[in-house]
Scaffold this motif. Sequence first.
Motif, mmCIF file in Angstrom:
data_model
loop_
_atom_site.group_PDB
_atom_site.id
_atom_site.type_symbol
_atom_site.label_atom_id
_atom_site.label_comp_id
_atom_site.label_asym_id
_atom_site.label_seq_id
_atom_site.Cartn_x
_atom_site.Cartn_y
_atom_site.Cartn_z
ATOM 1 N N ASP A 119 0.826 -1.209 0.000
ATOM 2 C CA ASP A 119 0.000 0.000 0.000
ATOM 3 C C ASP A 119 0.862 1.263 0.000
ATOM 4 O OD1 ASP A 119 -2.418 -1.390 0.053
ATOM 5 O OD2 ASP A 119 -2.425 -1.515 2.235
ATOM 6 N N ALA A 120 1.995 1.214 0.710
ATOM 7 C CA ALA A 120 2.824 2.400 0.916
ATOM 8 C C ALA A 120 3.386 2.978 -0.376
ATOM 9 C CB ALA A 120 3.954 2.083 1.889
ATOM 10 N N TRP A 121 3.639 2.124 -1.379
ATOM 11 C CA TRP A 121 4.266 2.644 -2.595
ATOM 12 C C TRP A 121 3.557 2.248 -3.887
ATOM 13 C CZ3 TRP A 121 5.803 -1.219 -5.850
ATOM 14 C CH2 TRP A 121 6.103 -2.459 -5.291
ATOM 15 N N MET A 122 2.360 1.706 -3.779
ATOM 16 C CA MET A 122 1.636 1.288 -4.976
ATOM 17 C C MET A 122 1.400 2.461 -5.933
ATOM 18 S SD MET A 122 -2.053 -0.637 -5.329
ATOM 19 C CE MET A 122 -3.026 0.833 -4.972
ATOM 20 N N ASP A 123 0.982 3.603 -5.393
ATOM 21 C CA ASP A 123 0.721 4.760 -6.255
ATOM 22 C C ASP A 123 2.001 5.265 -6.911
ATOM 23 O OD1 ASP A 123 -1.984 4.693 -5.773
ATOM 24 O OD2 ASP A 123 -1.912 6.144 -4.134
ATOM 25 N N GLN A 124 3.119 5.147 -6.200
ATOM 26 C CA GLN A 124 4.405 5.547 -6.788
ATOM 27 C C GLN A 124 4.695 4.714 -8.031
ATOM 28 O OE1 GLN A 124 7.783 4.974 -4.191
ATOM 29 N NE2 GLN A 124 9.270 5.529 -5.772
ATOM 30 N N PHE A 125 4.420 3.427 -7.950
ATOM 31 C CA PHE A 125 4.619 2.562 -9.116
ATOM 32 C C PHE A 125 3.684 2.954 -10.249
ATOM 33 C CE2 PHE A 125 2.690 -1.008 -11.397
ATOM 34 C CZ PHE A 125 3.761 -1.340 -12.215
ATOM 35 N N LEU A 126 2.419 3.176 -9.933
ATOM 36 C CA LEU A 126 1.433 3.482 -10.961
ATOM 37 C C LEU A 126 1.737 4.796 -11.673
ATOM 38 C CD1 LEU A 126 -1.834 2.373 -9.124
ATOM 39 C CD2 LEU A 126 -0.633 1.178 -10.967
ATOM 40 N N GLU A 127 2.380 5.704 -10.965
ATOM 41 C CA GLU A 127 2.717 7.002 -11.549
ATOM 42 C C GLU A 127 4.082 7.014 -12.240
ATOM 43 O OE1 GLU A 127 2.458 9.501 -8.156
ATOM 44 O OE2 GLU A 127 0.276 9.251 -7.929
ATOM 45 N N SER A 128 4.825 5.930 -12.143
ATOM 46 C CA SER A 128 6.203 5.904 -12.637
ATOM 47 C C SER A 128 6.325 5.732 -14.146
ATOM 48 C CB SER A 128 6.976 4.767 -11.955
ATOM 49 O OG SER A 128 6.485 3.492 -12.398
ATOM 50 N N GLY A 129 5.280 5.206 -14.774
ATOM 51 C CA GLY A 129 5.352 4.909 -16.206
ATOM 52 C C GLY A 129 5.838 3.509 -16.491
ATOM 53 N N ALA A 130 6.165 2.754 -15.447
ATOM 54 C CA ALA A 130 6.689 1.401 -15.623
ATOM 55 C C ALA A 130 5.665 0.478 -16.277
ATOM 56 C CB ALA A 130 7.124 0.823 -14.269
ATOM 57 N N LEU A 131 4.399 0.616 -15.899
ATOM 58 C CA LEU A 131 3.384 -0.273 -16.442
ATOM 59 C C LEU A 131 3.257 -0.105 -17.951
ATOM 60 C CD1 LEU A 131 1.284 -2.418 -15.958
ATOM 61 C CD2 LEU A 131 -0.357 -0.640 -15.315
ATOM 62 N N ARG A 132 3.304 1.126 -18.436
ATOM 63 C CA ARG A 132 3.247 1.363 -19.886
ATOM 64 C C ARG A 132 4.446 0.725 -20.590
ATOM 65 N NH1 ARG A 132 1.707 6.399 -17.962
ATOM 66 N NH2 ARG A 132 3.805 7.226 -18.281
ATOM 67 N N TYR A 133 5.593 0.846 -19.955
ATOM 68 C CA TYR A 133 6.823 0.274 -20.523
ATOM 69 C C TYR A 133 6.727 -1.248 -20.606
ATOM 70 C CZ TYR A 133 11.785 -1.082 -20.763
ATOM 71 O OH TYR A 133 12.989 -1.649 -21.113
ATOM 72 N N PHE A 134 6.265 -1.876 -19.526
ATOM 73 C CA PHE A 134 6.159 -3.336 -19.510
ATOM 74 C C PHE A 134 5.089 -3.825 -20.484
ATOM 75 C CE2 PHE A 134 7.728 -2.913 -14.908
ATOM 76 C CZ PHE A 134 9.043 -3.053 -15.299
ATOM 77 N N ASP A 135 4.032 -3.048 -20.624
ATOM 78 C CA ASP A 135 2.997 -3.409 -21.587
ATOM 79 C C ASP A 135 3.561 -3.384 -23.008
ATOM 80 O OD1 ASP A 135 0.154 -3.941 -22.295
ATOM 81 O OD2 ASP A 135 0.325 -1.979 -23.258
ATOM 82 N N GLU A 136 4.423 -2.430 -23.293
ATOM 83 C CA GLU A 136 5.057 -2.361 -24.611
ATOM 84 C C GLU A 136 5.989 -3.551 -24.820
ATOM 85 O OE1 GLU A 136 5.951 -1.403 -28.347
ATOM 86 O OE2 GLU A 136 4.411 -0.407 -27.121
ATOM 87 N N LEU A 137 6.716 -3.937 -23.772
ATOM 88 C CA LEU A 137 7.583 -5.112 -23.868
ATOM 89 C C LEU A 137 6.764 -6.377 -24.108
ATOM 90 C CD1 LEU A 137 10.184 -4.498 -20.998
ATOM 91 C CD2 LEU A 137 10.513 -4.190 -23.462
ATOM 92 N N LYS A 138 5.577 -6.415 -23.539
ATOM 93 C CA LYS A 138 4.699 -7.559 -23.765
ATOM 94 C C LYS A 138 4.273 -7.622 -25.224
ATOM 95 C CE LYS A 138 0.389 -9.686 -22.251
ATOM 96 N NZ LYS A 138 -0.849 -9.535 -21.453
#
Length: 375
Positions: A119-138
């Motif tokens: 919970d403490a850093w979930m929003d930090q991850f969501l705002e980092s742009g990492a998910l978009r990057y990993f989706d592109e790698l997929k």
Amino acid sequence: MQYKEFKSSAKLSMLGMGAMRLPVIGEDQGNIDYGKAKAIIDRAYQGGVNYYDTAYIYHNGKSEEFLGKALAEYPRESYYVADKFNLQAEPDFKKQFPEQLSRLNMEYIDFYLIHGIQDAWMDQFLESGALRYFDELKKQGKIKNLGFSFHASPASLRKLLKIYPWDFVQIQLNYLDWYYGNAKELYEILEEAEIPAMIMEPVRGGKLASLTPEAEAIFKEADPEASIASWALRFVMSRPQAQVVLSGMSNLEQVEDNLHTFSETAFLTEEEEALVKKATDEFRSKVGVGCTACHYCTPNCPVGIDIPKVLSLYNDVKLVNEEWRATFADAMPEGKRPEDCVECGACTGHCPQSLDVPAIMKEMAEIRKKFQKEQ
């Protein structure tokens, strides 16, 4: 070996090999005993295990390198590798992922996870742009399936499931957390969403492989030949949404026992489910703290205390009510014992179990001090 179909595209072994607790030489977690660890991988593979789980931080970053080397002699299409992005270890996701491929010496990762969301850093991850990057790698085929491992609240899980069409989710599930934690609720959320669940900590970091004498007697009376650990694994195996049950096997004896457990579909009967609940209640009445010895806390301790070792000693003291066992900490290096904790709290932010480590250290130090005065 029992297998389950994963999204109509693969058959995964129900038993998965976790590369987090491999045998090491000495005290250095990064110094993997290659011969012993390779023998574990080989026996698991020969026994039908085709799912191997590692992470960027396991064994001080050496687990990925070892696993890639250990599996290199087998056809790449014959096994599946799960690896994890760790935001806290290396926030630069565009740097971390290529490094992981290099360590593994592989061109793609079958199951890629965001590691241990809290919970403490979930929003930090969501705002980092990492998910978009990993989706592109997929989309490029470098990641075949994208998911996350989870150590947060049910509310956060529901939020995450709405954000992206995850292929799978990894949760901590065992009978202790099912009856006394939030594992049942997390599982039911995934079940409702029809998302495959990869299961970690089915034996609670080994805690459910050796119970109190009273709790063990309940299982032994029902089946004298079955190992205590097998009951924990069968409990998880019996949850229909469970896809792969990960076990951090650290010796060949554990491999053989687990292969035997997963050699047939040994779902628990209604009567056996009741026995598990009875044993859980008995064990929980005496257990101390639920440390799984993941070692996420230790790199952040400014004093260098082996925190999981202290917590294990703490549980020994609490489980058998013998304070003299606290003296076992004398074998730890001077300056790195419970009483040397500076209560900075650096460990607590990295604990998946949200344990109040400084408070436990303080209590352990007081127990040690009291026992020493009595001598």
